[in-house]
Design an enzyme around this catalytic site. Structure first.
Site, short mmCIF file in Angstrom:
data_model
loop_
_atom_site.label_atom_id
_atom_site.label_comp_id
_atom_site.label_asym_id
_atom_site.label_seq_id
_atom_site.Cartn_x
_atom_site.Cartn_y
_atom_site.Cartn_z
N CYS A 32 0.84 -1.20 0.00
CA CYS A 32 0.00 0.00 0.00
C CYS A 32 0.88 1.26 0.00
O CYS A 32 1.50 1.59 1.01
CB CYS A 32 -0.92 -0.05 1.23
SG CYS A 32 -1.80 1.48 1.57
N CYS A 35 0.09 3.84 2.65
CA CYS A 35 0.55 3.33 3.96
C CYS A 35 2.02 3.62 4.16
O CYS A 35 2.43 4.10 5.22
CB CYS A 35 0.32 1.82 4.06
SG CYS A 35 -1.38 1.27 3.92
#
Length: 109
Positions: A32, A35
């Protein structure tokens, strides 16, 4: 910069039940991009807010059961807990300023 402790689902439940401070949980995954972008900022916040909040993380790629148990449907998910109860969560990419505002709003235990 503070280190954010990586936890599995069992350890997370223990921390949420025992920690006197508020707990910020970063549900993330290595694949991600948002993230990975957010993590260094959360580490800095962890150092700045150490007396008020404990910051922990759960890698949803290696801990999918924990993500399911906590109803994580989008990444990153940043969840705020106190006394074992969830207070608020950001699901999906959130601006760092919004996270800081929420920390200020939720304040000290």
């Amino acid at each position: 910069m503070s280190q954010i402790q990586e936890l599995d689902g069992t350890a997370l439940r223990e921390v949420l039940g025992q920690e006197a401070r508020g707990v910020v949980v970063d549900f993330w995954s290595p694949w991600c991009a948002p993230c990975r972008t957010l993590r260094p900022h959360l580490a800095r916040l962890a150092g700045e807010r150490e007396g008020e909040w404990r910051f922990v993380a759960v890698n949803t790629a290696s801990q999918p059961a924990a993500a399911e148990d906590f109803g994580v449907k989008a990444l990153p998910t940043i969840a705020f807990f106190r006394g074992g109860q969830e207070l608020f969560r950001f699901a999906g990419a959130a601006a760092l300023s919004a996270i800081v505002e929420k920390l200020d709003e939720l304040g000290r235990p």
